[in-house]
Write a protein that holds these residues in place. Structure first.
Motif, PDB file in Angstrom:
ATOM      1  N   GLU A   1      34.491  34.113  37.739  1.00  0.00           N
ATOM      2  CA  GLU A   1      33.842  33.680  38.975  1.00  0.00           C
ATOM      3  C   GLU A   1      34.404  34.415  40.197  1.00  0.00           C
ATOM      4  O   GLU A   1      33.847  34.293  41.283  1.00  0.00           O
ATOM      5  CB  GLU A   1      34.026  32.167  39.189  1.00  0.00           C
ATOM      6  N   GLY A   2      35.513  35.125  40.040  1.00  0.00           N
ATOM      7  CA  GLY A   2      36.135  35.811  41.178  1.00  0.00           C
ATOM      8  C   GLY A   2      35.143  36.766  41.836  1.00  0.00           C
ATOM      9  O   GLY A   2      34.626  37.663  41.185  1.00  0.00           O
ATOM     10  N   GLU A   3      34.915  36.565  43.134  1.00  0.00           N
ATOM     11  CA  GLU A   3      33.889  37.346  43.819  1.00  0.00           C
ATOM     12  C   GLU A   3      34.241  38.834  43.837  1.00  0.00           C
ATOM     13  O   GLU A   3      33.389  39.690  43.640  1.00  0.00           O
ATOM     14  CB  GLU A   3      33.774  36.806  45.249  1.00  0.00           C
ATOM     15  N   VAL A   4      35.509  39.139  44.073  1.00  0.00           N
ATOM     16  CA  VAL A   4      35.920  40.541  44.145  1.00  0.00           C
ATOM     17  C   VAL A   4      36.144  41.116  42.749  1.00  0.00           C
ATOM     18  O   VAL A   4      35.631  42.174  42.410  1.00  0.00           O
ATOM     19  CB  VAL A   4      37.209  40.682  44.994  1.00  0.00           C
ATOM     20  N   ASN A   5      36.895  40.399  41.929  1.00  0.00           N
ATOM     21  CA  ASN A   5      37.289  40.992  40.645  1.00  0.00           C
ATOM     22  C   ASN A   5      36.308  40.757  39.511  1.00  0.00           C
ATOM     23  O   ASN A   5      36.347  41.482  38.519  1.00  0.00           O
ATOM     24  CB  ASN A   5      38.686  40.521  40.245  1.00  0.00           C
TER      25      ASN A   5
END
Lengths: 180, 596
Positions: free
Chosen positions: B252-256
């Protein structure tokens, strides 16, 4: 109606599945009200009745000609054959031997083991059975019920035996189907 | 929109959607092994075969495009028979004996798929062909015997990381996974990001530290922000019995987007420093254990004895926003300390915030790098720090991204070439070697050029919370400033030449540290600090997003967080700390819009 007769035996296994069977604890009393436990490694009688039993249960994989004989005899003398545990169902832990071959495994165990001295040798008495590639029981005889698990839980074993005692063909799926 | 009927349920999907996408929309679960939501459809395992009315054969739903008025059945006897056959073939191919595999009991997608099909035996005898196990890598082991040839790892390494280390040798059932052209993994071009291990559906990749430590499903999972660099990757910190067992990237990490780099995934496991367990006071030249009460009393006496001109307070960029807030209110607002600085040499964040006064919101989020046609790296470190930003760029090179690199800021020709070819889809990545106070005119020039040409600018802001520090006005410390009293909130940061130089000159030194190092050796008072896993706090990513670092472990010693220690010190001095950290973060102009 007479109680269904049950016979069990172990092949190339660790006895863990039979230990798990004993883990059904006091439920064994209920079970014995329903079934007649005949031969097994944990009773005095060691061979299934010549006139046959209703349910045969085998633990362990097939690793040699003796295992084959036991499996064939059990199949001949029982109506429903249950393969109990991962070794009986898949070949299991003994099947690791297939990746190196029986000769290498015997050499490692009997000659190269750290505790051995110079007199160590691989047993070669003609009375002994000979090794075969490790296989599940179903590669030698027809199996009717597969109950995998290393070991299958006491609950799974009880569920299957209770079904068989009540004249029902057990379905091994869901919770009780756990290979570990 | 395309109308699809899945198991008697009508759904509408976008053109280009696959049958699996349509099924997902219809709430129908189709089993799969090779498919992964973050990877392109591949169609390797055939487990997702479904029946499409009118089609001659069963079709793999992960790769088959949905077409208008398609009628799909996912649970017919024909489909179930095929699924069972596919699984039977997979189990027969290699060593898939569960009872001696570390991925068993919930962690293996192959085993779970078999359970879902109520498989309780294998109809085919396995093919007992052994493959060598590659145990040359320090973090994980590659066991081809457990491989199902789904190529998720190969696609992760190529498609997502852009590293192309993993590949397959031979063909068909003899295929086996190799690094580069068949060298041991530990000697290959592998950058140890470990994403292949995370994406592997079976036990073919064995994580050395979490293997045989229990099922991953039984571990305690804490979703937390990574506090290594400032990208703000979200990680899934897995613990058991107050012990760190494994770290994965959170999908769910937006960047990763599920990825992590070596620093985020494995560095915490390489920790070999000794902890500071109790407060220590220097007596007769020796550091001896003391109570918090005793240690803090000495600190308070020393603080009172020194005027504001004699006090330096330095804090690590790995500390939380809450720590910065308490620290700057205590030392700057109350004591007017001569220096309230950051234990960091990188000036990117500070200079960026300064330039926001002139250029406004000049920056794009780092996620803008996920699709660009050319990029200029100007003094930017994407190979050690900010690796996940590097992955975003590297994985596009295969697709034609042109990368211009001027790592040392000494190749104006490269910059000129980039400028000559730049489009609105180009991006400039500015890093620590370029964005410096003494180079600020050059930064101004490139920002002016970028705003004129609409080229996106991304500033890599260095250490975890460096951006928040800059917004608090806590600038990188100046080692030339000497003080009588230096208070250093090091946390779990490593010491370096710079931190050493900052501390050396003070007559009285207080070091708040989780681990023993040359700084604690030199200190007059050592206060045990918590590690980043032991305390909770907010971190502001380089994109201006406020992330929470949740507590995953309990400190089993006397450690306290910086905010706790400052509150105790303030209490002893009769001060009440009341600054609101959210308000404090918004006092200065920002380089992009903050999401607080």
């Amino acid at each position: 109606m007479a109680k269904p007769k049950v016979a069990t035996d172990w092949l190339a296994g660790c006895a863990g599945c039979h230990m798990s069977f004993l883990d059904i604890d006091e439920r064994i009393v209920d079970l014995l009200k329903l079934v007649d436990l005949r031969s097994s490694p944990i009773t005095d009688l060691k061979e299934p009745d010549e006139d046959g039993v209703d349910v045969g249960i085998l633990e362990g994989g097939i690793t040699n000609t003796y295992n084959e004989e036991v499996a064939i005899k059990m199949r001949k003398r029982c109506k429903i054959l249950v393969a109990l545990g991962d070794c009986a169902v898949f070949g299991g832990v003994p099947a690791m031997r297939n990746f190196c071959g029986a000769d290498a495994a015997l050499k490692r165990a009997y000659i190269e083991a750290e505790s051995n001295d110079d007199s160590a040798k691989i047993p070669s008495n003609p009375e002994l059975s000979t090794t075969v590639p490790v296989k599940p029981v179903s590669d030698v005889v027809k199996v009717d019920v597969f109950l995998p698990g290393c070991a299958p839980s006491a609950d799974a074993i009880f569920a299957v035996l209770a079904d068989l005692a009540n004249g029902k063909m057990p379905e091994v799926k869901g919770e009780i189907n756990n290979w570990h | 929109m395309i109308k699809v009927n899945v198991n008697e349920k009508l759904v509408e999907v976008e053109p280009g959607a696959t049958v699996m996408d349509a099924a997902k929309k219809a709430g129908v679960d189709i089993p799969t092994l090779c498919h992964h939501p973050k990877l392109h459809p591949y169609g390797a395992c055939r487990l997702c075969l479904v029946e499409v009315e009118g089609a001659r054969t069963l079709v793999p739903s992960c790769t088959a495009p949905a077409t208008d008025n398609m009628v799909v059945h996912t649970d017919t006897p024909r489909v179930k028979k095929a699924r069972n056959f596919v699984l039977s073939m997979l189990f027969s191919e290699r060593n898939h004996f569960c009872m001696y595999c570390q991925a068993t009991d919930g962690d293996c997608e192959l085993q779970n798929a078999a359970y879902a099909e109520d498989m309780n035996s294998w109809p085919f005898t396995p093919h007992y062909l052994p493959y060598a196990v590659d145990a040359s890598h320090p973090d994980f082991v590659l066991d081809n015997n457990r491989c199902i040839l789904c190529r998720r790892c190969v696609r992760t390494c190529g498609e997502l990381i852009g590293n192309y280390t993993l590949g397959f040798e031979e063909r068909g059932s003899s295929s086996f996974l190799v690094a580069d052209s068949g060298v041991p993994l530990g000697e290959s071009t592998c950058i140890s990001c470990g994403n292949c291990v995370q994406f592997c559906p079976t036990g073919a990749f064995l994580d050395r530290r979490s293997a045989y430590q229990g099922r991953l499903t039984d571990l305690t999972h804490t979703e937390s922000v990574c506090v290594d660099c400032s990208l703000g990757c979200i990680r899934d910190v897995q613990t058991r019995d107050n012990r760190l067992v494994r770290i994965d990237g959170a999908l769910e990490g937006e960047v990763n987007q599920g990825l992590l780099c070596e620093r985020g995934r494995y560095k915490p496991f390489r920790e070999d420093r000794e902890r500071v367990n109790t407060p220590l006071i220097r007596r007769n030249g020796q550091l001896v254990p003391a109570s918090w009460e005793e240690a803090l009393n000495v600190v308070v006496t020393q603080l009172k004895a020194n005027g504001s001109d004699d006090i330096s307070a330095l804090i690590s960029p790995r500390q939380s926003v809450e720590a910065f807030n308490a620290f700057s209110e205590f030392f700057r607002d109350n004591f007017q300390a001569k220096q309230v600085g950051l234990l960091n040499k990188e000036q990117t964040a500070m200079v960026g915030v300064k330039l926001a006064e002139e250029f406004g919101l000049f920056e794009s989020p780092v996620t803008a790098l996920q699709s660009c046609d050319s990029a200029l790296l100007l003094g930017a470190d994407i190979e050690d720090q900010h690796q996940v930003a590097g992955f975003m760029l590297k994985r596009q090179i295969e697709g034609g991204l042109k990368l211009y690199r001027d790592d040392e800021c000494d190749q104006p020709a490269v910059v000129d070439e980039f400028k000559a070819n730049a489009t609105a889809d180009s991006a400039i990545v500015l890093g620590k070697c370029f964005v410096k106070q003494d180079n600020i005119q050059a930064v101004r020039d490139i920002l002016a050029w970028a705003s004129k040409t609409n080229v996106k600018v991304v500033l890599l802001k260095g250490k975890a919370n460096a951006y928040a520090a800059a917004l608090f006005g806590v600038a990188p410390c100046d080692r030339e400033i000497s003080s009588q009293f230096t208070y250093m909130a090091l946390g779990d940061q490593h010491s370096c030449q710079n931190t050493l130089a900052c501390l050396e000159q003070a007559a009285f030194k207080v070091v708040q540290a989780a681990y023993q190092c040359d700084l604690t050796d030199m200190a007059d008072i050592v206060l045990p600090a918590k590690t980043c896993f032991e305390e909770e706090g907010h971190y502001l990513s380089g994109d201006g997003k406020l992330n929470l670092n949740r507590q995953a472990l309990q400190a089993d010693n006397q450690a306290k967080s910086t905010a706790e220690v400052i509150a105790l010190l303030a209490g002893k001095l009769g001060l009440t700390l009341k600054s609101d950290w959210k308000a404090a973060l918004t006092k200065r102009p920002t380089t992009l819009t903050l999401a607080l």
